[in-house]
Design a protein around this motif. Structure first.
Motif, mmCIF file in Angstrom:
data_model
loop_
_atom_site.group_PDB
_atom_site.id
_atom_site.type_symbol
_atom_site.label_atom_id
_atom_site.label_comp_id
_atom_site.label_asym_id
_atom_site.label_seq_id
_atom_site.Cartn_x
_atom_site.Cartn_y
_atom_site.Cartn_z
ATOM 1 N N ASP A 237 -13.303 69.021 10.436
ATOM 2 C CA ASP A 237 -12.782 67.916 10.488
ATOM 3 C C ASP A 237 -11.421 68.017 10.862
ATOM 4 N N GLU A 238 -10.488 66.756 10.934
ATOM 5 C CA GLU A 238 -9.162 67.144 11.695
ATOM 6 C C GLU A 238 -8.124 67.978 10.966
ATOM 7 N N ASP A 239 -8.600 68.399 9.778
ATOM 8 C CA ASP A 239 -7.827 69.276 8.790
ATOM 9 C C ASP A 239 -8.212 70.694 9.023
ATOM 10 N N GLY A 240 -9.188 70.683 9.787
ATOM 11 C CA GLY A 240 -9.850 72.199 10.078
ATOM 12 C C GLY A 240 -10.712 72.688 8.919
ATOM 13 N N HIS A 241 -11.296 71.857 8.239
ATOM 14 C CA HIS A 241 -12.371 72.026 7.221
ATOM 15 C C HIS A 241 -13.752 72.103 7.798
ATOM 16 N N PRO A 242 -14.550 73.186 7.712
ATOM 17 C CA PRO A 242 -15.987 73.077 8.377
ATOM 18 C C PRO A 242 -16.756 72.018 7.534
ATOM 19 N N VAL A 243 -17.615 71.170 8.084
ATOM 20 C CA VAL A 243 -18.206 70.076 7.567
ATOM 21 C C VAL A 243 -19.643 70.198 7.787
ATOM 22 N N GLU A 244 -20.178 70.987 8.920
ATOM 23 C CA GLU A 244 -21.278 71.270 8.985
ATOM 24 C C GLU A 244 -21.625 72.499 9.968
ATOM 25 N N LEU A 245 -22.739 73.216 9.709
ATOM 26 C CA LEU A 245 -23.105 74.306 10.617
ATOM 27 C C LEU A 245 -24.510 73.994 11.163
ATOM 28 N N SER A 246 -24.835 73.837 12.364
ATOM 29 C CA SER A 246 -26.161 73.617 12.852
ATOM 30 C C SER A 246 -26.541 74.798 13.849
ATOM 31 N N VAL A 247 -27.929 75.170 13.545
ATOM 32 C CA VAL A 247 -28.497 76.476 14.181
ATOM 33 C C VAL A 247 -29.739 75.719 15.034
ATOM 34 N N SER A 248 -29.687 75.774 16.327
ATOM 35 C CA SER A 248 -30.760 75.172 17.072
ATOM 36 C C SER A 248 -31.550 75.979 17.965
ATOM 37 N N HIS A 249 -32.738 75.849 18.201
ATOM 38 C CA HIS A 249 -33.538 76.649 19.128
ATOM 39 C C HIS A 249 -34.137 75.594 20.118
ATOM 40 N N PHE A 250 -33.903 75.785 21.424
ATOM 41 C CA PHE A 250 -34.406 74.759 22.199
ATOM 42 C C PHE A 250 -35.471 75.657 23.441
ATOM 43 N N LEU A 251 -36.441 74.825 23.727
ATOM 44 C CA LEU A 251 -37.247 75.153 24.634
ATOM 45 C C LEU A 251 -36.777 75.345 26.212
ATOM 46 N N PRO A 252 -36.487 76.211 26.873
ATOM 47 C CA PRO A 252 -36.030 76.350 28.221
ATOM 48 C C PRO A 252 -36.922 75.483 29.169
ATOM 49 N N GLU A 253 -38.140 75.215 28.867
ATOM 50 C CA GLU A 253 -38.857 74.672 29.776
ATOM 51 C C GLU A 253 -38.690 73.031 29.724
ATOM 52 N N GLU A 254 -38.227 72.825 28.547
ATOM 53 C CA GLU A 254 -38.123 71.293 28.215
ATOM 54 C C GLU A 254 -36.692 70.681 28.027
ATOM 55 N N TYR A 255 -35.759 71.648 28.008
ATOM 56 C CA TYR A 255 -34.448 71.342 27.772
ATOM 57 C C TYR A 255 -33.389 72.000 28.575
ATOM 58 N N THR A 256 -32.502 71.151 29.164
ATOM 59 C CA THR A 256 -31.453 71.534 30.238
ATOM 60 C C THR A 256 -30.157 71.144 29.348
ATOM 61 N N TYR A 257 -29.416 72.293 29.520
ATOM 62 C CA TYR A 257 -27.838 71.854 28.764
ATOM 63 C C TYR A 257 -26.910 72.097 29.993
ATOM 64 N N ARG A 258 -26.161 70.796 30.231
ATOM 65 C CA ARG A 258 -25.314 71.057 31.039
ATOM 66 C C ARG A 258 -23.652 70.714 30.536
ATOM 67 N N VAL A 259 -22.734 71.403 31.116
ATOM 68 C CA VAL A 259 -21.495 71.205 30.760
ATOM 69 C C VAL A 259 -20.529 71.337 31.922
ATOM 70 N N THR A 260 -19.703 70.103 32.191
ATOM 71 C CA THR A 260 -18.659 70.253 33.289
ATOM 72 C C THR A 260 -17.353 70.703 32.743
ATOM 73 N N LEU A 261 -16.983 71.693 33.685
ATOM 74 C CA LEU A 261 -15.696 72.304 33.387
ATOM 75 C C LEU A 261 -14.655 71.898 34.344
ATOM 76 N N ARG A 262 -13.518 71.615 33.986
ATOM 77 C CA ARG A 262 -12.551 71.043 34.806
ATOM 78 C C ARG A 262 -11.319 71.918 34.680
ATOM 79 N N ARG A 263 -10.459 72.081 35.604
ATOM 80 C CA ARG A 263 -9.220 72.770 35.861
ATOM 81 C C ARG A 263 -8.216 71.952 35.010
ATOM 82 N N SER A 264 -7.670 72.633 34.213
ATOM 83 C CA SER A 264 -6.403 72.163 33.330
ATOM 84 C C SER A 264 -5.306 71.763 34.314
ATOM 85 N N GLY A 265 -4.470 71.096 33.806
ATOM 86 C CA GLY A 265 -3.159 70.608 34.262
ATOM 87 C C GLY A 265 -3.528 69.682 35.191
#
Length: 247
Positions: free
Chosen positions: A219-247
């Motif tokens: 949360d905004e005070d830095g207290h952990p509120v949830e830990l999730s551990v996930s396993h995904f099938l690579p044949e059925e799941y694609t994870y995509r992240v867009t990285l942008r230059r800062s500034g």
């Protein structure tokens, strides 16, 4: 004056289109292993770099899935689940187009590792296990661990009971009850084999390569509120992240 002859297509584009046509024609149905780079090099007399570039283009388009240590597999474009994540809101919106099926309802248990990562003073956590589906295809298994005080706010929820099926996320159910909003998710991504529980949930053989995604929400005070551990099938799941230059 002689007309200029058209420039020939680069070899990787020719191979890419040939593989695409073979996949579209059903020569390689969804989930079928494609020839290896070495096999294509020998079959077509191409360099390994040329073959690799053709595969890279098809992977980028979602037509081919590459699984480390196992090879390349055909994937009907749009059949596997693609998730583009860039914010906490994106994580919460998983409920927009997927289903959560609870396999083990929210319950109290001793878990030293989870309690440590949640920075608890005791070893007691509350855990719920579920699989996530895109349509009728199960593509991931998740175990969510909550601090007891946080879990108490959602223990009555029917959406976290064994057998429940809903279009919800755990953080989406949690946040309305939290004193402070969730603002951070520290994430780590690794690759590992499916254990018996994960394999049964997503319908793959034990030890099948899986994408493991761990997220620790705070949360905004830095207290952990949830830990999730996930396993995904690579044949059925694609994870995509867009990285942008800062500034």
């Amino acid at each position: 004056m002689k007309a200029r002859s058209a420039r020939p297509e680069p070899a990787y584009q020719v191979l890419r289109e040939r593989l695409r046509e073979e996949i579209d024609a059903g020569s390689y149905p969804h989930g079928t292993r494609l020839p290896t780079e070495s096999e294509l090099v020998a079959r077509h007399g191409l360099s390994r770099q040329t073959v690799r570039r053709a595969f890279q283009d098809l992977v980028a388009e979602g037509i081919v899935v590459r699984i480390p240590g196992r090879g390349s597999y055909a994937s009907e474009n749009g059949r596997g689940y693609l998730r583009h994540l860039g914010s906490i809101e994106d994580l919460m919106s998983l409920s927009d187009d997927t289903t959560m099926e609870v396999l083990e309802g929210l319950r109290r248990r001793v878990d030293v590792t989870a309690a440590s990562r949640l920075r608890l003073e005791t070893d007691i956590v509350y855990t719920v296990a579920f699989r996530r589906l895109n349509g009728r295809v199960a593509f991931g298994h998740t175990m969510v661990h909550l601090p007891p005080a946080v879990a108490a706010t959602v223990l009555p929820s029917p959406h976290l009971a064994t057998g429940a099926v809903s279009t919800h996320t755990v953080i989406g159910l949690l946040e309305p009850h939290l004193r402070r909003p969730i603002t951070d998710a520290a994430q780590s991504i690794t690759v590992g084999g499916a254990d018996d529980m994960v394999a049964a949930a997503v319908g793959c053989p034990p030890s099948h390569p899986m994408l493991r995604v761990d997220r620790l929400y705070s949360d905004e005070d830095g207290h952990p509120v949830e830990l999730s551990v996930s396993h995904f099938l690579p044949e059925e799941y694609t994870y995509r992240v867009t990285l942008r230059r800062s500034g």
